[in-house]
Design a protein around this motif. Sequence first.
Motif, short mmCIF file in Angstrom:
data_model
loop_
_atom_site.label_atom_id
_atom_site.label_comp_id
_atom_site.label_asym_id
_atom_site.label_seq_id
_atom_site.Cartn_x
_atom_site.Cartn_y
_atom_site.Cartn_z
N TYR A 37 49.74 -21.91 -8.12
CA TYR A 37 50.72 -22.02 -7.05
C TYR A 37 51.39 -20.68 -6.78
CZ TYR A 37 54.79 -23.35 -4.33
OH TYR A 37 55.75 -23.42 -3.34
N VAL A 38 51.72 -19.94 -7.83
CA VAL A 38 52.35 -18.62 -7.68
C VAL A 38 51.41 -17.69 -6.93
CG1 VAL A 38 53.31 -16.63 -8.90
CG2 VAL A 38 53.81 -18.95 -9.70
N VAL A 39 50.12 -17.71 -7.28
CA VAL A 39 49.13 -16.91 -6.55
C VAL A 39 49.11 -17.32 -5.08
CG1 VAL A 39 46.66 -16.44 -6.27
CG2 VAL A 39 47.69 -16.39 -8.55
N HIS A 40 49.12 -18.61 -4.83
CA HIS A 40 49.13 -19.12 -3.45
C HIS A 40 50.35 -18.60 -2.67
CE1 HIS A 40 49.13 -21.89 -0.05
NE2 HIS A 40 50.37 -22.22 -0.39
N VAL A 41 51.53 -18.64 -3.29
CA VAL A 41 52.75 -18.16 -2.63
C VAL A 41 52.64 -16.67 -2.33
CG1 VAL A 41 55.23 -17.76 -2.91
CG2 VAL A 41 54.23 -19.96 -3.59
N PHE A 42 52.19 -15.90 -3.31
CA PHE A 42 52.08 -14.45 -3.11
C PHE A 42 51.09 -14.12 -1.98
CE2 PHE A 42 53.37 -13.24 -7.74
CZ PHE A 42 54.66 -13.64 -7.48
N ARG A 43 50.00 -14.86 -1.91
CA ARG A 43 49.01 -14.61 -0.86
C ARG A 43 49.54 -15.07 0.50
NH1 ARG A 43 42.99 -15.72 -1.67
NH2 ARG A 43 43.02 -14.06 -0.15
N THR A 44 50.17 -16.23 0.53
CA THR A 44 50.65 -16.81 1.78
C THR A 44 51.82 -16.02 2.34
OG1 THR A 44 49.95 -19.00 1.07
CG2 THR A 44 51.59 -18.91 2.84
N TYR A 45 52.82 -15.77 1.52
CA TYR A 45 54.04 -15.13 2.03
C TYR A 45 53.89 -13.62 2.20
CZ TYR A 45 58.78 -13.54 2.64
OH TYR A 45 59.89 -12.91 3.15
N HIS A 79 63.21 -11.71 1.21
CA HIS A 79 62.06 -12.09 0.38
C HIS A 79 62.51 -13.01 -0.76
CE1 HIS A 79 59.49 -9.49 2.59
NE2 HIS A 79 59.64 -8.38 1.88
N ALA A 80 63.61 -12.68 -1.42
CA ALA A 80 64.10 -13.51 -2.53
C ALA A 80 64.44 -14.90 -2.03
CB ALA A 80 65.31 -12.85 -3.20
N HIS A 81 65.07 -14.97 -0.87
CA HIS A 81 65.41 -16.28 -0.30
C HIS A 81 64.13 -17.07 0.00
CE1 HIS A 81 67.85 -19.23 1.78
NE2 HIS A 81 66.97 -19.20 2.76
N ALA A 82 63.13 -16.40 0.53
CA ALA A 82 61.85 -17.08 0.82
C ALA A 82 61.22 -17.59 -0.48
CB ALA A 82 60.90 -16.13 1.54
N MET A 83 61.29 -16.79 -1.55
CA MET A 83 60.74 -17.24 -2.83
C MET A 83 61.47 -18.49 -3.31
SD MET A 83 58.15 -15.29 -3.49
CE MET A 83 57.93 -15.43 -1.70
N HIS A 84 62.79 -18.53 -3.12
CA HIS A 84 63.56 -19.72 -3.49
C HIS A 84 63.09 -20.92 -2.67
CE1 HIS A 84 67.09 -16.85 -4.67
NE2 HIS A 84 66.07 -16.78 -5.52
N ASP A 85 62.82 -20.69 -1.38
CA ASP A 85 62.33 -21.78 -0.53
C ASP A 85 60.99 -22.33 -1.03
OD1 ASP A 85 64.58 -21.55 1.06
OD2 ASP A 85 63.54 -20.47 2.68
N TYR A 86 60.18 -21.46 -1.65
CA TYR A 86 58.91 -21.88 -2.25
C TYR A 86 59.10 -22.47 -3.65
CZ TYR A 86 55.82 -19.76 1.26
OH TYR A 86 55.12 -19.45 2.41
#
Length: 97
Positions: A37-45, A79-86
């Motif tokens: 999932y972390v890989v998915h978030v890094f690729r997507t965002y 970016h940090a806020h977006a990571m929180h959203d994920y």
Amino acid sequence: MAGTAAPDLDEVTAIDVAPPTSWQTVVWNDPVNLMSYVVHVFRTYFGFDAATAHRLMLAVHHDGHAVVARGPREVMEAHAHAMHDYGLWATVREDPR
């Protein structure tokens, strides 16, 4: 302007100009999210390629955190806020470089 003294043009004025400050977005390890999932978030965002996303995810997993972005504070906060959203744990810190 009677009585106004002319400035001393030979006077040296020291002005300290700090270089622009760079900031980091740091993603921290957590016991909840799967590595895939972390890989998915890094690729997507962030749009990282698979190898970069995987390398950063492994840094999060093994080192406890990874710097995923550097730049102006406002952008890093977004970016940090977006990571929180994920659902990822992320913080912003001043770049020591």
